[in-house]
Structures are given as structure tokens and as C-alpha cells.
Design an enzyme around this catalytic site. Structure first.
Site, PDB file in Angstrom:
ATOM      1  CB  CYS A  66      33.033  39.589  53.641  1.00 57.35           C
ATOM      2  SG  CYS A  66      34.534  39.928  53.715  1.00 57.35           S
TER       3      CYS A  66
ATOM      4  CG  HIS B  90      32.123  37.691  47.444  1.00 57.58           C
ATOM      5  ND1 HIS B  90      31.542  38.316  48.333  1.00 57.58           N
ATOM      6  CD2 HIS B  90      33.454  37.105  48.057  1.00 57.58           C
ATOM      7  CE1 HIS B  90      32.611  38.365  49.346  1.00 57.58           C
ATOM      8  NE2 HIS B  90      33.649  37.741  49.254  1.00 57.58           N
TER       9      HIS B  90
ATOM     10  CD  GLU C  54      31.437  34.835  43.243  1.00 59.45           C
ATOM     11  OE1 GLU C  54      30.447  35.652  42.896  1.00 59.45           O
ATOM     12  OE2 GLU C  54      32.313  35.652  43.435  1.00 59.45           O
TER      13      GLU C  54
ATOM     14  CE  LYS D  12      32.742  42.024  47.794  1.00 60.37           C
ATOM     15  NZ  LYS D  12      31.118  41.700  47.125  1.00 60.37           N
TER      16      LYS D  12
ATOM     17  CG  HIS E 244      35.240  43.144  50.283  1.00 55.29           C
ATOM     18  ND1 HIS E 244      34.083  43.186  50.685  1.00 55.29           N
ATOM     19  CD2 HIS E 244      35.549  41.729  50.550  1.00 55.29           C
ATOM     20  CE1 HIS E 244      33.650  41.735  51.188  1.00 55.29           C
ATOM     21  NE2 HIS E 244      34.938  40.926  50.950  1.00 55.29           N
TER      22      HIS E 244
ATOM     23  CG  PHE F  74      38.176  36.234  55.673  1.00 52.96           C
ATOM     24  CD1 PHE F  74      38.547  35.846  54.971  1.00 52.96           C
ATOM     25  CD2 PHE F  74      39.218  37.303  56.931  1.00 52.96           C
ATOM     26  CE1 PHE F  74      39.322  36.925  54.281  1.00 52.96           C
ATOM     27  CE2 PHE F  74      40.758  37.868  55.939  1.00 52.96           C
ATOM     28  CZ  PHE F  74      40.151  38.021  54.378  1.00 52.96           C
TER      29      PHE F  74
END
Length: 417
Positions: A169, A309, A320, A341, A346, A405
Site C-alpha cells: 500500500c 493512510h 498512525e 479512504k 483503499h 503489508f
């Protein structure tokens, strides 16, 4: 830090809320959700049956029938976004012979993705089991990860460096930093950079559902993606492509191009912790943010907006938030922090590129898009996430956070010019 400025002069997008840059931007400012029931396949038997699909996209309007059949959707989306970005930048290609336009040998492409042509792979497996003769001879060349970058290069006729990286991502943000590196190293004058992904498929959704990563709020798709909200229950999978034209400020001035923003610098770090979960201490994210500020010569107080994010998973949003507080200190509470998002889901490999586009347009228009569905902030989620309504505010400095990831953290710092 280099004294040479690298700027973005063109933007293009295909997203769940718009099939171009400006319609996407206006939808985000309006707080419009692009999350809806899946139409790409029958998902009724799955725990999650909603996604952020690009709607009304017709590859036949872009490509002749032969090219359409030989290319995968993630490449088709990339071509559409790249054409818009190049037109927006008023970029014309010439040649070494002095013909009018930028020398195509000096134009590169950095088009990143996270999961390659998963839709084509699943289709080919089904065909293999039914009748091996029906598997396309172009199967391999359509689904491999570098193909969107190569397809864009072929489509536009550019012959400079062409690369593709997979950073989960964080892929879309890293494309901007790699484009900046290619320009500062002298390997290219212009780089077409961004991210693309299209993997709304049965196997992908089954795997992510079994992992427990996806929201199961199927009865209310528009309210499913809830970054930083107490009732968040997982992220919403999406697809799309966002592309930027990146060049040196000097090169842009010479050809009369209008810059949206400067790509001032950034950083890439690793959690070295887990294949899918972020380090709950936030150490990797903190390191990436601090290094990005340092690499760009930017003080924390000079950042006005963070495009977060903000995935809508419990651990990511909490981690975050902690990392932002750690890096920005008291200034963290003066920042506008929002997550697109909440509206598009996403976009995986394209997510960071979309966030960069959001920052560019926030700088241009003095508007910050909201985080929708934020009714009750979650535990420790105490920053200003611009809840539910866009806000007019000057943005001179912005940062994009992207965490993937495997523990890959990428942060870009962007500035008004």
C-alpha cells in the site's frame, strides 16, 4: 537535500468517485462515497460484498479491440489516468532531432502497483481447468507487475527509464520519490509517475475476509469506511489509478508548464515486525515521518495538512495517530489530518498516489477534504481529522503517509511553489 526543485505539473485519475481529476476532487470535497455493492462478480456468499469500484470506465473508448483484449484492467486504468495527466501538463513529445516537444528518450515512467493482474490470473486459472486452449497467449504479458508502466510507455511513445515497484500500500507514494530520484540524478527530464491496481476478485476478497481485514458493513456501504471512528471494523477494498507528471522546476519553467506543488523529499523505512500488522509502537512510521521531514529540509511546524493512510482498521488508525503525535508534538493538534479512504476505500497500489493528488489540489484550492463517517472518534484518536465536512484552509506544506503489508512505510513531503 538537493537545491533543485522537483515539481508536479500534471494530474490524472480514475477512482471510485470520478473518472477524471476534477470530478474526483469535487466528489471528495463534497464527502461523496464511492463504496457500493460489488458488480464485478457475485459476492453474495462472501462476508464482505462491497467495494470501491471505478464506475462507467470503458476501455474500448481508450484502446482498439486488440490492445483491449491483450491488456489487464490495472494497465487500462493506468493508461487512462496517464493520458489525462500528460494532457493536463501540456506535455508534447518530440525527439533528439530537435522536433518540437520534450525528447521522448528523456521521459520516464514509474507506475507502481501492489497485487499485479489478479483478475487476469483468476480468470486464467478457471480457463485452465475448463479448457487449457482458452488461456490467452497474452496472459503472462498482461498480468505481470511491470506491465502498466510498460503499457503507458508504449501508449505515449516514451523511451526513457521505465520501472515498477511493489511496496504493497506504499507503492503509489514511492513512485513520486523514485521519479524525483530519476530527475535529480539526471536520468530523465520528465517522469510519468503514480500507482494503479484493480483486484476486486473472489479469491482476493475471500483471503482478506478470512484475514478479518475487511469491513462487513454490507447493509450500509457508504458508511463502511470509517477511519479513526470508534465503530470502524476494517477497510474497504477499492481500485483505481492516479498518475502525476513530475519534472524539475527549471524544466517546467522552460516549457511554460504550471506546477501544482513541489515534491520536496521523502523517506522509506521498514517495521521489520510482521507480514500484515503494523508495529503497534509505531517506530517504523515515526522514523519514516522524521526522515522525510529531514530529507526535505522541512520543519514539523511547516506542515499544514497530512493526507493520512487512515485505513479504517483498528490497529492502523491508532498506530498512525500515535506516530503523528510523536513526530509533530504539540503541532499535531494544529494539523488538519484526513483520509480519502473514507470515501473511495483503499486503492492499494494507487492509494498513495491519490493522496498525493489530494495534497496537490488542497494546495491549489486552499481546501482540505473531510474524513467522512467520523461520528465518534476512537480511543486515542484525538487529532483534527476534518470530520465529515471539507474545510477551507491554506495549505503550504503537506505530507502523505503510506504504510503497507510487510511493514513498509513511505512518507512524502510536498510544498507549495
Amino acid at each position: 537535500m538537493s537545491s533543485q526543485q522537483v515539481v508536479v505539473t500534471g494530474l490524472g485519475a480514475l477512482t471510485p468517485v470520478g473518472n477524471d481529476r476534477e470530478s474526483t476532487w469535487q466528489a471528495l470535497l463534497a464527502g461523496t462515497s464511492g463504496i457500493a455493492p460489488i458488480t464485478r462478480f457475485d459476492a453474495s456468499a462472501l462476508p464482505t460484498s462491497i467495494a470501491g469500484e471505478v464506475k462507467g470506465f470503458d476501455p474500448a473508448a481508450l484502446l482498439d479491440r486488440k490492445r483491449e483484449r491483450r491488456s489487464a484492467r490495472f494497465s487500462q486504468l493506468a493508461i487512462g489516468a496517464a493520458r489525462e495527466a500528460v494532457a493536463d501538463a501540456r506535455l508534447t513529445l518530440g525527439g533528439e532531432d530537435g522536433s518540437e516537444g520534450v525528447d521522448a528518450e528523456r521521459v520516464g515512467v514509474v507506475l507502481n502497483n501492489a497485487v499485479a493482474g489478479m483478475d487476469g490470473i483468476e480468470q486464467a486459472v478457471d480457463q485452465m481447468h475448463a479448457d487449457p486452449r482458452t488461456v490467452s497467449p497474452y496472459f503472462v504479458s498482461s498480468v505481470i507487475p511491470n506491465m502498466p508502466a510498460c503499457e503507458v510507455a508504449i501508449d505515449l511513445g516514451v523511451r526513457g527509464p521505465v520501472t515498477a515497484s511493489a511496496l504493497a500500500c506504499a507503492s503509489g507514494v514511492y513512485a513520486l520519490l523514485e521519479a524525483r530520484r530519476l530527475i535529480l540524478s539526471g536520468e530523465a527530464d520528465v517522469v510519468i509517475a503514480g500507482g494503479t491496481d484493480s483486484a476486486i476478485t473472489p479469491v482476493m476478497f475471500t483471503g482478506l475476509s478470512n484475514m478479518g481485514a475487511l469491513s462487513r458493513r454490507n447493509d450500509d456501504p457508504a458508511a463502511a469506511s470509517r477511519p479513526f471512528d470508534a465503530d470502524r471494523d476494517g477497510f474497504v477494498f477499492g481500485e483505481g489509478a492516479v498518475v502525476c507528471v513530475v519534472e524539475s522546476a527549471e524544466h517546467a519553467r522552460a516549457r511554460g508548464a504550471r506546477p501544482y506543488m513541489e515534491v520536496a523529499g521523502g523517506a522509506l523505512t521498514s517495521d521489520a515486525f510482521h507480514v500484515s500488522a503494523p508495529d503497534p509502537s509505531g517506530a517504523g512510521a515515526v522514523s519514516a515521518m522524521r526522515k522525510a521531514l529531514r530529507a526535505s529540509g522541512t520543519e514539523a511546524r511547516d506542515i499544514d495538512y497530512i493526507c493520512a493512510h487512515g485505513t479504517s482498521t483498528r490497529i492502523n488508525d491508532l498506530t498512525e495517530t500515535r506516530a503523528i503525535r510523536d513526530v509533530y508534538g504539540a503541532h499535531a493538534y494544529d494539523l488538519a489530518v484526513s483520509s480519502p479512504k473514507s470515501m473511495v476505500g483503499h486503492l492499494i497500489g494507487a492509494a498513495g498516489a491519490l493522496s498525493a493528488m489530494v495534497c496537490a489540489l488542497a494546495i491549489r484550492d486552499g481546501m482540505v477534504p473531510p474524513t467522512i463517517n467520523l461520528d465518534t472518534p476512537g480511543e486515542e484518536c484525538d487529532l483534527d481529522y476534518v470530520p465529515n465536512t471539507a474545510r477551507r484552509t491554506e495549505v503550504r506544506g503537506a505530507a502523505v503517509n503510506a504504510f503497507g503489508f510487510g511493514g513498509q512505510n513511505c512518507v512524502a513531503v510536498l510544498r507549495a511553489v
